[in-house]
Design an enzyme around this catalytic site. Structure first.
Site, PDB file in Angstrom:
ATOM      1  N   ASP A   1       0.838  -1.213   0.000  1.00 17.23           N
ATOM      2  CA  ASP A   1       0.000   0.000   0.000  1.00 17.23           C
ATOM      3  C   ASP A   1       0.868   1.256   0.000  1.00 17.23           C
ATOM      4  O   ASP A   1       0.354   2.377  -0.089  1.00 17.23           O
ATOM      5  CB  ASP A   1      -0.998  -0.014   1.167  1.00 17.23           C
ATOM      6  CG  ASP A   1      -0.327   0.098   2.524  1.00 17.23           C
ATOM      7  OD1 ASP A   1       0.915  -0.006   2.605  1.00 17.23           O
ATOM      8  OD2 ASP A   1      -1.058   0.273   3.522  1.00 17.23           O
ATOM      9  N   SER A   2       2.184   1.080   0.051  1.00 14.30           N
ATOM     10  CA  SER A   2       3.101   2.215  -0.128  1.00 14.30           C
ATOM     11  C   SER A   2       2.873   2.863  -1.486  1.00 14.30           C
ATOM     12  O   SER A   2       3.325   3.975  -1.739  1.00 14.30           O
ATOM     13  CB  SER A   2       4.557   1.757  -0.002  1.00 14.30           C
ATOM     14  OG  SER A   2       4.795   0.614  -0.801  1.00 14.30           O
TER      15      SER A   2
ATOM     16  N   ASP B   1      -1.052  -6.210  -0.334  1.00 11.24           N
ATOM     17  CA  ASP B   1      -1.332  -5.579   0.958  1.00 11.24           C
ATOM     18  C   ASP B   1      -2.827  -5.344   1.137  1.00 11.24           C
ATOM     19  O   ASP B   1      -3.519  -4.963   0.196  1.00 11.24           O
ATOM     20  CB  ASP B   1      -0.652  -4.197   0.973  1.00 11.24           C
ATOM     21  CG  ASP B   1       0.197  -3.977   2.207  1.00 11.24           C
ATOM     22  OD1 ASP B   1       0.163  -4.818   3.111  1.00 11.24           O
ATOM     23  OD2 ASP B   1       0.910  -2.960   2.236  1.00 11.24           O
TER      24      ASP B   1
ATOM     25  N   LYS C   1      -1.076  -9.449   2.888  1.00 11.34           N
ATOM     26  CA  LYS C   1      -0.353  -8.972   4.081  1.00 11.34           C
ATOM     27  C   LYS C   1      -1.272  -8.042   4.876  1.00 11.34           C
ATOM     28  O   LYS C   1      -1.988  -7.229   4.300  1.00 11.34           O
ATOM     29  CB  LYS C   1       0.934  -8.238   3.710  1.00 11.34           C
ATOM     30  CG  LYS C   1       1.700  -7.752   4.956  1.00 11.34           C
ATOM     31  CD  LYS C   1       3.093  -7.257   4.651  1.00 11.34           C
ATOM     32  CE  LYS C   1       3.140  -5.858   4.109  1.00 11.34           C
ATOM     33  NZ  LYS C   1       2.502  -4.831   4.961  1.00 11.34           N
TER      34      LYS C   1
ATOM     35  N   GLU D   1      -1.310  -5.418   8.269  1.00 14.00           N
ATOM     36  CA  GLU D   1      -0.522  -4.704   9.279  1.00 14.00           C
ATOM     37  C   GLU D   1      -1.113  -4.988  10.653  1.00 14.00           C
ATOM     38  O   GLU D   1      -2.327  -4.832  10.847  1.00 14.00           O
ATOM     39  CB  GLU D   1      -0.535  -3.200   9.000  1.00 14.00           C
ATOM     40  CG  GLU D   1       0.468  -2.801   7.958  1.00 14.00           C
ATOM     41  CD  GLU D   1       0.652  -1.299   7.845  1.00 14.00           C
ATOM     42  OE1 GLU D   1       0.362  -0.559   8.797  1.00 14.00           O
ATOM     43  OE2 GLU D   1       1.101  -0.881   6.763  1.00 14.00           O
TER      44      GLU D   1
ATOM     45  N   GLU E   1       9.106  -3.891  10.544  1.00 13.16           N
ATOM     46  CA  GLU E   1       9.490  -2.611   9.929  1.00 13.16           C
ATOM     47  C   GLU E   1      10.091  -1.649  10.947  1.00 13.16           C
ATOM     48  O   GLU E   1       9.507  -1.385  11.998  1.00 13.16           O
ATOM     49  CB  GLU E   1       8.265  -1.960   9.249  1.00 13.16           C
ATOM     50  CG  GLU E   1       8.635  -0.628   8.592  1.00 13.16           C
ATOM     51  CD  GLU E   1       7.614  -0.082   7.627  1.00 13.16           C
ATOM     52  OE1 GLU E   1       6.623  -0.774   7.336  1.00 13.16           O
ATOM     53  OE2 GLU E   1       7.820   1.064   7.152  1.00 13.16           O
TER      54      GLU E   1
HETATM   55  O1  KIV Z   1       3.522  -1.111   1.668  1.00 14.80           O
HETATM   56  C1  KIV Z   1       4.731  -1.385   1.787  1.00 14.80           C
HETATM   57  O2  KIV Z   1       5.559  -1.084   0.930  1.00 14.80           O
HETATM   58  C2  KIV Z   1       5.139  -2.102   2.980  1.00 14.80           C
HETATM   59  C3  KIV Z   1       6.601  -2.351   3.168  1.00 14.80           C
HETATM   60  C4  KIV Z   1       7.202  -1.152   3.779  1.00 14.80           C
HETATM   61  C5  KIV Z   1       6.851  -3.564   3.925  1.00 14.80           C
HETATM   62  O3  KIV Z   1       4.331  -2.486   3.763  1.00 14.80           O
END
Ligand code: KIV
Length: 283
Positions: free
Chosen positions: A44-45, A83, A112, A114, A181
């Site tokens: 989600d970055s 994510d 994934k 969080e 992280e």
């Molecule tokens: O969204 C992302 O890029 C992340 C990484 C920083 C692990 O969660």
């Protein structure tokens, strides 16, 4: 099924370092897969590095599905991980399940989430359904507002305990790995020793089972990157120079030159055709 599976990732702990990189589109995913990276991750970055947002809080499921589809089409070997964005799983287990299914149906092999202990039931449910899950603790960017920005984690006993409890809850729930992280390296080492699932660090030092970085940081797409990210190239300079050259050459008429266009060799033939066409059009 792709060659790298969640089971293979689990089995790599203690044997071989795991590599993971974000990718958000077809061409970058093709290259990451070709480079032999183990996990290609639609993070989600993307809200920040692709869409220019200040944080990841506005990323939607629609964006994640859209980018996951593009990445999944490109990747043949690596594990494709997607994510779960902010607010896609926190409200209820049902909503979390529905949204995880959308990412799997878009082509992801795993999702994934969080957090850790707070989502143990959700992770358990997803794993039972057959959806592999990676957890994420330490700095969790989706808690940006509560944290008051991004900072290193694990300085207090309370933080160390929370990180370790998260990792253990994820292990118990059946997650196949956990991202750590931006923790102090000693904390990441402790967690890596205490859980049986692989730990994948970002900004958390060398004593983990693998590393993940963001595509734009590895390639130096922006002028600045986080202090923990190593820039393996400076594409910012390369891209900028290419664009400046293109701009200049179009303005000066240098581009396109002979090798980039095709013309009639017999100008008489063209003139005849053009005359006929113009006559017909102007009738
Ligand atoms: O969204 C992302 O890029 C992340 C990484 C920083 C692990 O969660």
């Amino acid at each position: 099924m792709r060659e790298v599976t969640p089971k293979k990732i689990r089995e790599m702990k203690g044997r071989e370092k795991i590599t993971m990189i974000t990718a958000y589109d077809y061409p970058s995913a093709l290259l990451a897969d070709k480079a032999g990276i183990d996990i290609v991750f639609v993070g989600d970055s993307l809200g920040m590095v692709v869409y220019g947002d200040e944080n990841t809080l506005n990323v939607t499921m629609e964006q994640m599905v859209f980018h996951t589809r593009a990445v999944a089409k490109a990747v043949k070997r690596a594990l494709v991980l997607a994510d779960m964005p902010f607010s896609s799983y926190e409200v209820s287990i049902e909503e979390g399940v529905r949204n995880a299914v959308r990412l799997i149906q878009a082509g992801a092999d795993a999702v994934k989430i969080e957090g850790g202990a707070d989502y143990e039931k959700l992770v358990k449910k997803l794993v039972r359904m057959g959806i592999p899950v990676m957890g994420h603790t330490g700095l969790t960017p989706q808690r940006y507002l509560r944290l008051g920005g991004y900072r290193i984690m694990g300085e207090t006993e309370e933080e160390i305990e929370e990180i370790l409890r998260d990792a253990k809850a994820l292990e118990r729930a059946g997650a196949f790995a956990v991202v750590l992280e931006f923790t102090l390296a000693d904390v990441a080492k402790l967690v890596t020793e205490e859980v049986s699932i692989p730990t994948i660090g970002i900004g958390s030092g060398p004593w983990v089972d693998g590393q993940v970085l963001v595509w734009h940081d590895v390639l130096g797409i922006y002028e600045n990157s986080p202090p923990f990210a190593k820039r393996y190239a400076n594409l910012n300079g390369v891209i900028l120079k290419a664009l400046q050259d293109y701009n200049r050459e179009v303005k000066t008429g240098e581009f396109p030159s002979g090798e980039h266009y095709w013309e009639y060799q017999d100008k008489e033939e063209f003139n005849r055709k053009a005359r006929n066409v113009l006559e017909r059009i102007n009738l």
